[in-house]
Design an enzyme around this catalytic site. Structure first.
Site, PDB file in Angstrom:
ATOM      1  N   TYR A  56       0.843  -1.185   0.000  1.00  0.00           N
ATOM      2  CA  TYR A  56       0.000   0.000   0.000  1.00  0.00           C
ATOM      3  C   TYR A  56       0.883   1.242   0.000  1.00  0.00           C
ATOM      4  CZ  TYR A  56      -3.421   3.464   1.570  1.00  0.00           C
ATOM      5  OH  TYR A  56      -4.212   4.581   1.671  1.00  0.00           O
ATOM      6  N   ASP A  70      -0.669  16.178   5.545  1.00  0.00           N
ATOM      7  CA  ASP A  70      -1.592  15.468   4.658  1.00  0.00           C
ATOM      8  C   ASP A  70      -2.856  16.302   4.472  1.00  0.00           C
ATOM      9  OD1 ASP A  70      -2.852  13.506   3.152  1.00  0.00           O
ATOM     10  OD2 ASP A  70      -3.549  12.403   4.912  1.00  0.00           O
ATOM     11  N   ASP A  97      -3.123   5.459  -2.596  1.00  0.00           N
ATOM     12  CA  ASP A  97      -4.042   6.491  -2.131  1.00  0.00           C
ATOM     13  C   ASP A  97      -4.037   7.629  -3.152  1.00  0.00           C
ATOM     14  OD1 ASP A  97      -5.342   8.557  -0.829  1.00  0.00           O
ATOM     15  OD2 ASP A  97      -4.121   8.462   0.990  1.00  0.00           O
ATOM     16  N   ASP A  99      -6.224  10.227  -2.961  1.00  0.00           N
ATOM     17  CA  ASP A  99      -6.927  11.345  -2.330  1.00  0.00           C
ATOM     18  C   ASP A  99      -8.307  11.542  -2.973  1.00  0.00           C
ATOM     19  OD1 ASP A  99      -4.877  11.695  -0.556  1.00  0.00           O
ATOM     20  OD2 ASP A  99      -4.002  13.427  -1.554  1.00  0.00           O
ATOM     21  N   HIS A 124      -7.505   4.243  -4.482  1.00  0.00           N
ATOM     22  CA  HIS A 124      -8.758   4.622  -3.835  1.00  0.00           C
ATOM     23  C   HIS A 124      -8.972   6.124  -3.912  1.00  0.00           C
ATOM     24  CE1 HIS A 124      -7.069   6.087   0.037  1.00  0.00           C
ATOM     25  NE2 HIS A 124      -6.331   4.986   0.098  1.00  0.00           N
ATOM     26  N   GLU A 126     -11.578   9.221  -2.359  1.00  0.00           N
ATOM     27  CA  GLU A 126     -12.379   9.445  -1.163  1.00  0.00           C
ATOM     28  C   GLU A 126     -13.434  10.514  -1.389  1.00  0.00           C
ATOM     29  OE1 GLU A 126      -9.456  12.115   1.546  1.00  0.00           O
ATOM     30  OE2 GLU A 126      -8.631  10.297   0.653  1.00  0.00           O
ATOM     31  N   CYS A 134      -6.285  14.380   6.765  1.00  0.00           N
ATOM     32  CA  CYS A 134      -6.158  13.021   7.296  1.00  0.00           C
ATOM     33  C   CYS A 134      -7.509  12.531   7.799  1.00  0.00           C
ATOM     34  CB  CYS A 134      -5.134  12.997   8.424  1.00  0.00           C
ATOM     35  SG  CYS A 134      -5.039  11.417   9.289  1.00  0.00           S
ATOM     36  N   ARG A 169     -13.460   5.297  -0.960  1.00  0.00           N
ATOM     37  CA  ARG A 169     -13.328   5.493   0.487  1.00  0.00           C
ATOM     38  C   ARG A 169     -14.384   6.476   0.960  1.00  0.00           C
ATOM     39  NH1 ARG A 169      -8.034   8.276   3.445  1.00  0.00           N
ATOM     40  NH2 ARG A 169      -9.269   9.786   4.639  1.00  0.00           N
ATOM     41  N   GLU A 199     -13.441   4.169   6.394  1.00  0.00           N
ATOM     42  CA  GLU A 199     -12.509   4.962   7.198  1.00  0.00           C
ATOM     43  C   GLU A 199     -13.077   5.320   8.564  1.00  0.00           C
ATOM     44  OE1 GLU A 199      -9.672   5.450   7.905  1.00  0.00           O
ATOM     45  OE2 GLU A 199      -8.794   7.209   6.934  1.00  0.00           O
ATOM     46  N   ASN A 221      -8.770  -0.055   7.634  1.00  0.00           N
ATOM     47  CA  ASN A 221      -7.568   0.743   7.867  1.00  0.00           C
ATOM     48  C   ASN A 221      -7.152   0.610   9.333  1.00  0.00           C
ATOM     49  OD1 ASN A 221      -5.530   2.634   8.013  1.00  0.00           O
ATOM     50  ND2 ASN A 221      -6.857   4.408   7.733  1.00  0.00           N
TER      51      ASN A 221
END
Length: 310
Positions: A56, A70, A97, A99, A124, A126, A134, A169, A199, A221
């Site tokens: 990952y 982040d 990731d 975002d 992924h 989100e 984050c 996500r 999440e 996660n």
């Protein structure tokens, strides 16, 4: 006569399409897929050697490694370049990731095409607002469901390899509650998501409720110091989850050791007391397959490693 094989020395021995098929097969296997986060290709090599099922690449880790928080400051180019280098380092599938897709729906489509070209097995996206933060911090917000569906439709339409996994996500648990997060996940599955990333669920009971309500594969996660209980592989397997990530674990281990070591050098005036905690040079060379490069070109590798400490 043919020379020595160079398979796997300069890039993965497996094709990108083979890795994507492997990721999908793992999700359908009934065995929880364990994907530790890698902050470098070298870490990915260790993940593969220890026989995890996948790798990952965390957006939070990539940001931190660049000295940034982040909060959506990294670019698609930075993420694709770093994630691609990590993906090429092993024969394992790598999930990255992405975002919020780095912009509006058209940007999400470009993101998928770029990550496919970089050799990733999946990504992924989100449902946070852009720029994001984050997932285990307070104060985040999510876009309306219709906006996320546009993001997902664009991503799915841009996919050229049907085996490239698009994971959706949802960060809605901490904002709108568990039932709303489940409703979002169902809508995202209907929009074409292959995998749902749940999440910031609180405890095993919430993971179990999510599993009972959503039909497609689910990703847990297990990040440290966050909102979720740190559940075991057996616990997640028992409630039917398909995959688990440990996104920041290796970076936290490494940075903890680096900070302790640097402070010890300041205090002691030497690093000699740290040697037993270091990866030995010979172990690093083993991980990097120096001997195989020697077989390819003896002029490149023309020395031996001697002694216990080098």
């Amino acid at each position: 006569m043919p020379g020595p094989s160079v398979t796997g020395l300069f890039s993965s021995a497996n094709s990108s399409s083979a890795k994507r098929r492997s990721l999908r097969a793992g999700l359908a296997s009934g065995t929880l897929q364990r994907w530790p986060g890698a902050f470098s290709p070298l870490v990915a090599k260790l993940i593969a050697e220890i026989r995890f099922e996948g790798v990952y690449v965390s957006g939070a880790v990539l940001s931190a490694d660049l000295g940034l928080p982040d909060i959506g400051l990294t670019t698609l180019t930075e993420v694709a370049n770093r994630a691609g280098a990590i993906a090429r380092a092993t024969e394992l599938p790598t999930l990255v990731d992405a975002d919020t897709g780095f912009g509006e729906p058209m940007s999400a489509a470009r993101t998928v095409a770029t990550l496919e070209d970089a050799g990733l097995a999946g990504c992924h996206l989100e449902d946070q607002v852009n720029p994001k933060r984050c997932g285990h911090l307070d104060g985040k917000d999510v876009v309306p469901v219709a906006d996320m569906l546009k993001r997902l439709h664009a991503a799915v339409s841009a996919r050229r390899d049907d085996d490239f996994v698009i994971c959706a996500r949802t960060d809605a648990r901490a904002i709108e509650g568990l039932d709303a997060a489940i409703d979002r996940a169902r809508a995202y599955a209907d929009a074409g998501a292959d995998l749902i990333f749940t999440e910031a669920l609180r405890d095993l009971g919430e993971f179990e409720r999510f599993r009972a309500a959503v039909d497609i594969p689910l990703l847990a996660n297990m990040t440290e110091f966050g909102k979720s209980d740190l559940l075991t592989v057996d616990q997640l397997q028992s409630v039917g989850y398909n995959a688990v990530i440990y996104p920041v674990t290796t970076l936290r281990i490494a940075m903890g050791a680096v900070e302790r070591g640097l402070r010890d050098i300041v205090a002691q005036g030497t690093q000699s007391g740290l040697l037993d905690d270091m990866q030995h040079r010979s172990r690093l060379y083993e991980l990097l397959r120096y001997a195989d490069y020697n077989d390819l070109d003896s002029d490149l590798f023309n020395f031996t490693i001697e002694g216990a400490r080098q």
